[in-house]
Design a protein around this motif. Structure first.
Motif, PDB file in Angstrom:
ATOM      1  N   PHE A 219       0.967  -1.674   1.181  1.00  0.00           N
ATOM      2  CA  PHE A 219       2.422  -1.585   1.717  1.00  0.00           C
ATOM      3  C   PHE A 219       2.894  -0.116   1.400  1.00  0.00           C
ATOM      4  O   PHE A 219       4.112   0.260   1.751  1.00  0.00           O
ATOM      5  CB  PHE A 219       3.008  -2.740   1.223  1.00  0.00           C
ATOM      6  CG  PHE A 219       4.162  -3.217   2.008  1.00  0.00           C
ATOM      7  CD1 PHE A 219       4.031  -3.171   3.443  1.00  0.00           C
ATOM      8  CD2 PHE A 219       5.338  -4.112   1.666  1.00  0.00           C
ATOM      9  CE1 PHE A 219       4.988  -3.444   4.442  1.00  0.00           C
ATOM     10  CE2 PHE A 219       6.181  -4.633   2.443  1.00  0.00           C
ATOM     11  CZ  PHE A 219       5.989  -4.562   3.762  1.00  0.00           C
ATOM     12  N   CYS A 222       3.692   2.217   4.222  1.00  0.00           N
ATOM     13  CA  CYS A 222       4.570   1.797   5.245  1.00  0.00           C
ATOM     14  C   CYS A 222       5.893   2.332   4.615  1.00  0.00           C
ATOM     15  O   CYS A 222       6.729   2.932   5.344  1.00  0.00           O
ATOM     16  CB  CYS A 222       4.693   0.264   5.068  1.00  0.00           C
ATOM     17  SG  CYS A 222       5.849  -0.122   6.267  1.00  0.00           S
ATOM     18  N   GLN A 225       6.197   6.359   4.885  1.00  0.00           N
ATOM     19  CA  GLN A 225       6.531   6.768   6.583  1.00  0.00           C
ATOM     20  C   GLN A 225       7.995   6.365   6.959  1.00  0.00           C
ATOM     21  O   GLN A 225       8.710   7.276   7.433  1.00  0.00           O
ATOM     22  CB  GLN A 225       5.414   6.081   7.440  1.00  0.00           C
ATOM     23  CG  GLN A 225       4.084   6.955   7.097  1.00  0.00           C
ATOM     24  CD  GLN A 225       3.037   5.956   7.797  1.00  0.00           C
ATOM     25  OE1 GLN A 225       2.963   4.780   8.061  1.00  0.00           O
ATOM     26  NE2 GLN A 225       1.657   6.555   8.033  1.00  0.00           N
ATOM     27  N   LEU A 293      -2.694  -5.562  10.653  1.00  0.00           N
ATOM     28  CA  LEU A 293      -2.012  -4.746   9.844  1.00  0.00           C
ATOM     29  C   LEU A 293      -2.844  -3.324   9.644  1.00  0.00           C
ATOM     30  O   LEU A 293      -2.328  -2.450   9.981  1.00  0.00           O
ATOM     31  CB  LEU A 293      -1.809  -5.137   8.389  1.00  0.00           C
ATOM     32  CG  LEU A 293      -0.711  -6.141   8.066  1.00  0.00           C
ATOM     33  CD1 LEU A 293      -0.918  -7.007   6.826  1.00  0.00           C
ATOM     34  CD2 LEU A 293       0.653  -5.492   8.281  1.00  0.00           C
ATOM     35  N   TYR A 297      -1.382   0.537  11.052  1.00  0.00           N
ATOM     36  CA  TYR A 297      -1.558   1.892  10.233  1.00  0.00           C
ATOM     37  C   TYR A 297      -2.385   2.712  10.818  1.00  0.00           C
ATOM     38  O   TYR A 297      -2.043   3.923  11.043  1.00  0.00           O
ATOM     39  CB  TYR A 297      -1.776   1.219   9.059  1.00  0.00           C
ATOM     40  CG  TYR A 297      -0.928   0.502   7.964  1.00  0.00           C
ATOM     41  CD1 TYR A 297       0.370   1.246   7.666  1.00  0.00           C
ATOM     42  CD2 TYR A 297      -1.154  -0.771   7.656  1.00  0.00           C
ATOM     43  CE1 TYR A 297       1.001   0.633   6.817  1.00  0.00           C
ATOM     44  CE2 TYR A 297      -0.274  -1.425   6.866  1.00  0.00           C
ATOM     45  CZ  TYR A 297       0.922  -0.669   6.328  1.00  0.00           C
ATOM     46  OH  TYR A 297       1.803  -1.402   5.663  1.00  0.00           O
ATOM     47  N   ARG A 300      -0.026   4.375  13.690  1.00  0.00           N
ATOM     48  CA  ARG A 300       0.918   5.391  13.152  1.00  0.00           C
ATOM     49  C   ARG A 300       0.459   6.447  12.691  1.00  0.00           C
ATOM     50  O   ARG A 300       0.951   7.357  12.973  1.00  0.00           O
ATOM     51  CB  ARG A 300       1.380   4.702  11.818  1.00  0.00           C
ATOM     52  CG  ARG A 300       2.743   3.391  11.986  1.00  0.00           C
ATOM     53  CD  ARG A 300       3.233   3.209  10.752  1.00  0.00           C
ATOM     54  NE  ARG A 300       3.905   1.850  10.664  1.00  0.00           N
ATOM     55  CZ  ARG A 300       4.694   1.502   9.486  1.00  0.00           C
ATOM     56  NH1 ARG A 300       4.345   2.036   8.579  1.00  0.00           N
ATOM     57  NH2 ARG A 300       5.383   0.435   9.437  1.00  0.00           N
ATOM     58  N   TRP A 328       6.873   0.307  13.724  1.00  0.00           N
ATOM     59  CA  TRP A 328       7.860   0.404  12.494  1.00  0.00           C
ATOM     60  C   TRP A 328       7.766  -0.622  11.537  1.00  0.00           C
ATOM     61  O   TRP A 328       7.312  -0.721  10.577  1.00  0.00           O
ATOM     62  CB  TRP A 328       9.151   0.679  13.335  1.00  0.00           C
ATOM     63  CG  TRP A 328      10.149   1.228  12.307  1.00  0.00           C
ATOM     64  CD1 TRP A 328      11.167   0.628  11.738  1.00  0.00           C
ATOM     65  CD2 TRP A 328      10.354   2.673  11.582  1.00  0.00           C
ATOM     66  NE1 TRP A 328      12.078   1.483  10.868  1.00  0.00           N
ATOM     67  CE2 TRP A 328      11.497   2.799  11.002  1.00  0.00           C
ATOM     68  CE3 TRP A 328       9.527   3.836  11.857  1.00  0.00           C
ATOM     69  CZ2 TRP A 328      11.700   3.698  10.108  1.00  0.00           C
ATOM     70  CZ3 TRP A 328       9.826   4.953  11.161  1.00  0.00           C
ATOM     71  CH2 TRP A 328      11.023   4.941  10.433  1.00  0.00           C
ATOM     72  N   THR A 331       4.898  -4.405  10.419  1.00  0.00           N
ATOM     73  CA  THR A 331       4.223  -4.795   9.257  1.00  0.00           C
ATOM     74  C   THR A 331       4.842  -5.851   8.674  1.00  0.00           C
ATOM     75  O   THR A 331       4.033  -6.596   7.638  1.00  0.00           O
ATOM     76  CB  THR A 331       3.819  -3.448   8.515  1.00  0.00           C
ATOM     77  OG1 THR A 331       5.130  -2.940   8.096  1.00  0.00           O
ATOM     78  CG2 THR A 331       3.110  -2.384   8.891  1.00  0.00           C
ATOM     79  N   THR A 335       2.909  -9.012   6.695  1.00  0.00           N
ATOM     80  CA  THR A 335       2.874  -8.664   5.088  1.00  0.00           C
ATOM     81  C   THR A 335       3.265 -10.074   4.559  1.00  0.00           C
ATOM     82  O   THR A 335       2.853 -10.484   3.765  1.00  0.00           O
ATOM     83  CB  THR A 335       3.408  -7.567   4.567  1.00  0.00           C
ATOM     84  OG1 THR A 335       2.795  -6.514   5.381  1.00  0.00           O
ATOM     85  CG2 THR A 335       3.043  -7.323   3.135  1.00  0.00           C
ATOM     86  N   HIS A 359       5.852  -0.764  -1.499  1.00  0.00           N
ATOM     87  CA  HIS A 359       6.712  -0.176  -0.332  1.00  0.00           C
ATOM     88  C   HIS A 359       7.812   0.877  -0.902  1.00  0.00           C
ATOM     89  O   HIS A 359       7.856   1.965  -0.224  1.00  0.00           O
ATOM     90  CB  HIS A 359       7.183  -1.322   0.588  1.00  0.00           C
ATOM     91  CG  HIS A 359       7.826  -0.854   1.813  1.00  0.00           C
ATOM     92  ND1 HIS A 359       9.068  -0.235   1.896  1.00  0.00           N
ATOM     93  CD2 HIS A 359       7.516  -0.957   3.123  1.00  0.00           C
ATOM     94  CE1 HIS A 359       9.319   0.004   3.052  1.00  0.00           C
ATOM     95  NE2 HIS A 359       8.291  -0.281   3.884  1.00  0.00           N
ATOM     96  N   GLY A 391      -1.037   6.914   5.506  1.00  0.00           N
ATOM     97  CA  GLY A 391      -1.367   5.914   6.735  1.00  0.00           C
ATOM     98  C   GLY A 391      -2.671   5.562   6.889  1.00  0.00           C
ATOM     99  O   GLY A 391      -2.987   4.281   7.044  1.00  0.00           O
ATOM    100  N   SER A 394      -3.992   3.024   4.109  1.00  0.00           N
ATOM    101  CA  SER A 394      -3.515   1.622   4.279  1.00  0.00           C
ATOM    102  C   SER A 394      -4.238   1.131   5.339  1.00  0.00           C
ATOM    103  O   SER A 394      -4.536  -0.031   5.429  1.00  0.00           O
ATOM    104  CB  SER A 394      -1.938   1.828   4.661  1.00  0.00           C
ATOM    105  OG  SER A 394      -1.158   1.922   3.624  1.00  0.00           O
TER     106      SER A 394
END
Length: 411
Positions: A219, A222, A225, A293, A297, A300, A328, A331, A335, A359, A391, A394
């Motif tokens: 996380f 996330c 970013q 997930l 990532y 992204r 965006w 996640t 999660t 995060h 990214g 993750s």
């Protein structure tokens, strides 16, 4: 067996409104980067550090507010959070030094924690049936995206005729206004089995589980970013994007400056993410959350790399905003749903809050490093590539997670 409930409940609707307003305010802070820095002659890194501290305080406050909600009640925790949020905004409107802004953003960050995902998603999760939970979490998360759609353009609009100080006061009034809806927010208690387990027991099971550690680590990017883009993308587009051609579609829509495009890009990200988050919620019900997930990532990472490698034009900004937006907050329901699936609903707020701290560590680094490297190099290219790297990290760390709840609880 948990009684089946309809998808749309009063708890979900009120939760969506609270998150929408909370995130509309939070998502607008990037718009204030240039006005505040220019008024006081600050370096970009000084206000960036204030936003970074806000994100870190949000992360620290999230498990605290999760625990408060589980001990004294969800609604009391939300009231407490809203009061701190409004107090931080009001006091920030009188701040004239970087240090004052930075310290007061601690209050704002804790306020976001009390009115944001950690507390609200836990309530929504308990109020949802097993069948509807993934989609309910996605709808509540999408409300955060809806807030992002309105937050930055609203701030830009308010700044066109009132000062940033007055805008902060308007936002403080808005977060207090949502408290009138709290009487509708009543969630059922946890199951008898979950009530028999103490918070310490569940926390120790989670901390001993490698999967929880991987969720925590994953996380991080996330947060990096999302916070970097929210805080710096409007300024980045203002300064690095090519001009908007007269007679173009954007110009005909009234978007004639890169400054306006920067604010609209945040709105576009939020708009695209409403669909992306709802799709993630649906997919989380039918497919492996860890693979979803990892895929998000990866997407992204590829989108960010492609954007910075090509010339930054108004069209590339729009395309990137839509693509990144669809990934965006997708996640979040996955999660949070994974945490609820593995460790139950009783202490979901605390467990998700701890994961969310990772995060926000990423958020702190993304915002602060964005300002620091900007001051050093004069643009955002270097810090952007750091985001590409985290990214990819993750995407990899989610793959070994075990999604077997019985194995987790037996650990």
């Amino acid at each position: 067996m948990q009684q089946k409930t309809p998808l749309m409940t009063p708890v979900l609707m009120v939760g969506c409104i609270i998150i929408l307003v909370s995130f509309a305010i939070r998502a607008s802070f990037g718009v204030f980067q240039i006005p505040i820095a220019e008024e006081f002659g600050w370096l970009r890194s000084e206000f960036s550090l204030a936003i970074a501290i806000q994100n870190l305080a949000w992360g620290i406050g999230q498990p605290i507010f999760g625990a408060i909600a589980e001990k004294i009640g969800d609604r009391k925790a939300i009231v407490f959070g809203a009061l701190i949020y409004a107090g931080g905004l009001v006091l920030s409107s009188f701040a004239v030094t970087p240090e004052a802004h930075q310290m007061l953003e601690i209050l704002v960050g804790f306020g976001i924690a009390g009115t944001g995902f950690g507390v609200i998603l836990a309530v929504v999760g308990r109020a949802s049936s097993d069948e509807n939970r993934s989609m309910s979490l996605a709808i509540a998360t999408a409300a955060g995206s809806a807030g992002q759609v309105f937050g930055a353009p609203t701030a830009e609009w308010l700044l066109s005729f009132i000062s940033w100080q007055q805008t902060f006061l308007v936002f403080a009034a808005a977060i207090l206004a949502v408290l009138m809806l709290l009487p509708m927010m009543r969630a059922p208690a946890a199951s008898k089995v979950e009530l028999q387990e103490s918070m310490g027991t569940i926390l120790m099971k989670a901390f001993r589980d490698p999967s929880y550690t991987l969720i925590f680590l994953g996380f991080f990017s996330c947060g990096y970013q999302l916070a970097f883009v929210t805080a710096h993308f409007p300024a980045m587009i203002t300064e690095m994007c090519g001009p908007i051609a007269a007679g173009s579609m954007l110009a005909n829509m009234g978007i004639t400056s890169t400054s306006a495009l920067g604010a609209v890009s945040i709105s576009l990200i939020g708009l695209a993410n409403i669909g992306g988050t709802l799709l993630a919620g649906w997919a989380g019900k039918h497919y492996s959350k860890k693979y979803l997930l990892a895929g998000i990532y990866t997407g992204r990472t590829l989108a960010a790399a492609a954007f910075i490698l090509m010339p930054i034009t108004p069209m590339s900004v729009v395309i990137f905003s839509v693509v990144m937006g669809s990934l965006w907050l997708a996640t979040v329901p996955l999660t949070s749903g994974l945490v609820a699936h593995l460790y139950g609903l009783r202490y979901m707020g605390t467990l998700y809050g701890i994961v969310f701290f990772s995060h926000q560590l990423g958020s702190f680094l993304g915002v602060w490093l964005g300002g620091r490297l900007y001051d050093q190099y004069g643009d955002y290219t270097a810090v952007w590539w750091v985001g590409v790297a985290v990214g990819a990290f993750s995407a990899i760390v989610h793959l070994p997670i075990r999604e077997n709840r019985s194995a987790t609880l037996a650990a």
